[in-house]
Scaffold this active site. Structure first.
Site, mmCIF file in Angstrom:
data_model
loop_
_atom_site.group_PDB
_atom_site.id
_atom_site.type_symbol
_atom_site.label_atom_id
_atom_site.label_comp_id
_atom_site.label_asym_id
_atom_site.label_seq_id
_atom_site.Cartn_x
_atom_site.Cartn_y
_atom_site.Cartn_z
ATOM 1 C CG PHE A 140 21.623 30.412 26.093
ATOM 2 C CD1 PHE A 140 21.786 31.409 27.045
ATOM 3 C CD2 PHE A 140 20.643 29.447 26.319
ATOM 4 C CE1 PHE A 140 20.974 31.463 28.181
ATOM 5 C CE2 PHE A 140 19.823 29.487 27.448
ATOM 6 C CZ PHE A 140 19.994 30.498 28.372
ATOM 7 C CG ASP A 225 22.256 22.747 24.168
ATOM 8 O OD1 ASP A 225 21.096 22.367 23.929
ATOM 9 O OD2 ASP A 225 22.533 23.598 25.037
ATOM 10 C CE LYS A 255 14.427 26.545 25.633
ATOM 11 N NZ LYS A 255 15.813 26.909 25.331
HETATM 12 C C1 LIG Z 1 16.833 27.047 26.504
HETATM 13 C C2 LIG Z 1 18.149 26.452 26.292
HETATM 14 C C3 LIG Z 1 18.894 25.872 27.353
HETATM 15 C C4 LIG Z 1 18.427 25.928 28.785
HETATM 16 O O1 LIG Z 1 17.210 25.309 29.016
HETATM 17 P P1 LIG Z 1 16.373 25.673 30.328
HETATM 18 O O2 LIG Z 1 15.216 24.719 30.308
HETATM 19 O O3 LIG Z 1 15.947 27.103 30.205
HETATM 20 O O4 LIG Z 1 17.270 25.466 31.498
HETATM 21 C C5 LIG Z 1 20.099 25.273 27.049
HETATM 22 N N1 LIG Z 1 20.572 25.253 25.787
HETATM 23 C C6 LIG Z 1 19.906 25.793 24.752
HETATM 24 C C7 LIG Z 1 20.470 25.708 23.382
HETATM 25 C C8 LIG Z 1 18.688 26.434 24.976
HETATM 26 O O5 LIG Z 1 18.042 27.016 23.957
#
Ligand SMILES: *Cc1c(COP(=O)(O)O)cnc(C)c1O
Length: 401
Positions: A140, A225, A255
């Protein structure tokens, strides 16, 4: 207005791209949130790990209000007096040389995709338009058109084509598959140190180190990520730090970078990677704005001052052990690191959603991921007493439903 009126309003005028629990929250403080009818809940999701510092942390509220009364947006057409300190904070925290600020996590992922492609063409001398990025199944990384082009979740993709080419998917936690997928056009391996949305999947010890070594050997960039796993969540400042000798070329953060106050994300990377951007190559009106920058500096300081990564490690261990002790035939697996914990349920459990709804009734807010996994990820400012309070309720629901 009653909860049902707020819900009706949202359902009537809002696009139905989410299926939230029907709790209408109006106030939050630390680990607690309060709904419009005054009922109190313990937040065990933390907005997908965005509020690691807790709801409305007083230091963040103060920074936000002070800065909002002074200057909020200049765009990058001009400089502002907050951006430099923010970039420095992130660089020092990550050990990276350069930082590029954005707003949402997905934008930061898009940014890194552009950076590694251009790095491929200018540094690695990959032929025009041939650059490949390797990603993992069950990943994700966000919801933009390019990012959903390499998801393996059917629903994220269906109906949204044509897709962006240039991505190769390999199974997560599989070094052999990764090595087989690398060729002369490979510019980067993009991976989550723990798959969060994928169901809190923790790879084998040594996976990231081996992946990093392979990348080095083949002149491929290792991009981690850490949007969900970073900033203390897993019991280290960054989840990759559980293994020795992992040297990412780029980290993606978001986040908790603003403690949930404001959308702030960034890419932190080696100079060779982010150095490929020239003026005009990339940008964002709000990216690097002084309000977000000031809040992010304070959010990072709170993580350090309150030693939140350490708290996550200690309380996470305690919480995970206690979850494993719950005598429920519905529990198939308890896994995770720090305060990013997944409880996988057996097929007989009938899906995680009904457990989340039952826990909501008990005053505990959490969310299922992947149908049969309950994710527990409270703000890192949580105390042991609060965890015990939660455990009582989790134990009750998992043994009685
Ligand atoms: C939440 C998340 C994203 C996307 O972030 P948004 O602020 O919702 O666009 C990308 N990678 C990971 C691992 C995430 O948990």
């Amino acid at each position: 207005m009653a909860a049902k009126d707020f819900i009706e309003l949202e359902e009537k005028y809002g696009a139905h791209n989410y299926h939230p629990l029907d709790v209408v929250i109006e106030r939050g403080e630390g680990v607690w949130v309060y709904d419009v009818e005054g009922k109190k809940y313990l937040d065990f999701l933390s907005a997908y790990s965005a509020v690691n510092q807790g709801h409305c942390h007083p230091r963040l509220v103060k920074t936000m209000c002070d800065q909002a009364g002074k200057l909020t947006l200049t765009s990058r057409a001009f400089r502002n007096d907050k951006l430099g300190a923010f970039l420095q904070s992130v660089a020092e925290l990550t050990g990276m040389e350069m930082v590029l600020p954005m707003n949402s996590g997905a934008e930061a992922v898009e940014t890194v995709i552009k950076a590694v492609r251009k790095w491929g063409y200018t540094r690695k001398k990959v032929a025009d338009n041939k650059a490949e990025i390797i990603v993992c199944s069950n990943n994700f990384h966000g919801r933009t058109t390019t990012i959903i082009s390499f998801t393996t979740e059917k629903q994220y993709q269906e109906g949204f084509g044509p897709l962006t080419p240039g991505f190769k998917v390999v199974p997560y936690n599989d070094i052999t598959a990764l090595e087989a997928a690398i060729n002369e056009n490979t510019v980067a391996f993009l991976v989550e140190p723990i798959q969060g949305e994928g169901g809190i999947i923790v790879p084998d010890d040594g996976y990231l180190k081996k992946a990093g070594d392979l990348c080095k050997k083949h002149n491929v960039l290792l991009v981690l990520d850490e949007i969900q796993t970073g900033l203390g969540r897993t019991g280290r400042m960054f989840a990759y730090q559980y293994e020795d000798g992992v040297e990412p070329d780029a980290l993606i953060l978001g986040k908790a970078l603003s403690g949930g106050m404001y959308p702030v994300s960034c890419v932190a990377a080696r100079k060779e990677v982010l150095g490929v951007f020239n003026p005009g190559d990339h940008g964002s009106t709000f990216g690097g704005n002084p309000l977000g920058a000031a809040v992010a500096v304070e959010a990072l300081n709170i993580l350090k001052d309150e030693r939140l990564p350490l708290k996550a490690a200690e309380l996470g261990d305690y919480f995970m052990k206690s979850l494993r002790d719950i005598p429920s035939s519905y529990i198939k697996d308890v896994r995770g690191r720090g305060l990013l914990i997944g409880v996988e349920l057996t097929d007989e459990a009938g899906g995680a959603r009904r457990f989340c709804e039952a826990l909501e009734n008990e005053g505990l807010l959490c969310k299922e991921t992947h149908d049969n996994v309950i994710r527990f990820a409270p703000p890192l400012v949580i105390r042991k007493e609060d965890i015990d309070w939660a455990l009582e309720r989790i134990s009750k629901i998992l043994t009685s439903l």
